[in-house]
Design an enzyme around this catalytic site. Structure first.
Site: not given
Ligand code: HH2
Length: 305
Positions: A241, A275
């Site tokens: 992040k 995660r």
């Molecule tokens: N962060 C993201 C998405 N889902 N769920 C939980 N529980 N906690 C988090 O910190 C979290 C999450 C964002 O990361 P990513 O899935 O890599 O990115 P994107 O939302 O752009 O797909």
């Protein structure tokens, strides 16, 4: 924040810490080292891996890779929730995630979590075998989500977010970010309990990067141990992040190594689930950290060691 807000905390003994998470059909037991939730984004626009796994076979291959690397949970998401991401319809989200879920469910030995705030998507994912609802709106985004969780016995992850992905980075503000996130998660936990979700099925997540500035993200990372006061498993998603680039003063830096730094700090605080995108790297760091005594001593703030 006043210690009286944490009635279950007793730093001298270490805070209360959930030692398992009851999923829809099985139980995840926690040891000292955090379990790893591997991220699989079946999206064209996720902030760090958008477009890499949009093709179903590429996504399925990556899921097997994450499991082989030691993921304990696979989190499948079909809509990016990065700042200013455009929402998509439930039909489009289903088109992205269902072929992947159907190819994996019943074959992959690790439990599958569906990263969605839409009940229509969650319902189909659970039908195909998902065990966990990972809802970035903490079951507020769709009124049908809470009853669905009750009806199906799914495990839920309740995440804190200020605003929505479209607005959350427009000057997020807190008087006391740790206290406010704690209280939000307590209220959402209690709403889930009142609706009939069993306490052992609820996990909480401070939502790193969701409506937070650098100082908010750092305060939450440093105080993640306090969330054990909610007596639920604590899940944190620091992976790749923006705060990592901000700490380094280099937004273009390779954030995998900074992710490891955050993972170790969270492991020290007894966080039960991380995660992450880079399961093999983080797992290696955690295993060696634990072997080298990094996990010894009471859970709590760094000064309690
Ligand atoms: N962060 C993201 C998405 N889902 N769920 C939980 N529980 N906690 C988090 O910190 C979290 C999450 C964002 O990361 P990513 O899935 O890599 O990115 P994107 O939302 O752009 O797909």
């Amino acid at each position: 924040m006043p210690e009286s807000d944490f009635p279950l905390q007793d730093v001298s003994r270490g805070p209360v810490r959930a030692d398992f998470w009851q999923l829809r059909t099985r139980r995840l037991e926690f040891g000292r080292r955090p379990l790893l939730m591997g991220v699989l984004n079946v999206t064209p626009d996720s902030f760090s891996d958008g477009g890499k796994f949009l093709e179903p076979q590429a996504a399925v291959d990556h899921a097997w890779r994450l499991a082989a690397e030691g993921a304990d949970i696979l989190d499948i998401g079909g809509e990016s929730t990065r700042p200013y991401a455009q929402p998509i319809s439930a039909d489009e989200e289903l088109r992205r995630v269902m072929p992947v879920l159907e190819a994996l469910a019943g074959r992959l030995s690790i439990p599958i979590s569906i990263d969605t705030y839409k009940a229509a998507v969650a319902r189909e994912a659970l039908r195909a075998g998902a065990e966990i609802l990972n809802d970035i709106t903490a079951l507020r985004g769709d009124p049908a989500m809470l009853p669905l969780a009750v009806e199906t016995g799914a495990a839920v992850c309740l995440m804190h977010m200020q605003g929505t992905p479209q607005t959350m980075q427009d000057n997020p503000h807190y008087a006391d970010v740790v206290g406010e996130v704690y209280d939000f998660l307590r209220v959402r936990r209690d709403a889930a309990l009142a609706a009939g979700i069993q306490p052992e099925r609820i996990a909480v997540d401070p939502g790193i990067g969701f409506g937070k500035q650098l100082e908010h993200n750092l305060a939450l990372l440093q105080n993640a141990w306090r969330l054990h006061g909610l007596a639920c498993p604590v899940l944190v998603g620091p992976s790749r992040k923006r705060f990592i680039g901000q700490v380094l003063g280099d937004l273009e830096a390779d954030r995998r190594w900074g992710t490891i730094g955050a993972a170790l700090a969270l492991a020290r605080q007894g966080v039960q689930i991380l995660r992450v995108h880079d399961v093999a790297l983080v797992r290696q760091a955690l295993v060696v950290f634990e072997s080298a005594g990094g996990m010894d001593g009471p859970i709590g703030p760094p000064t309690a060691v």
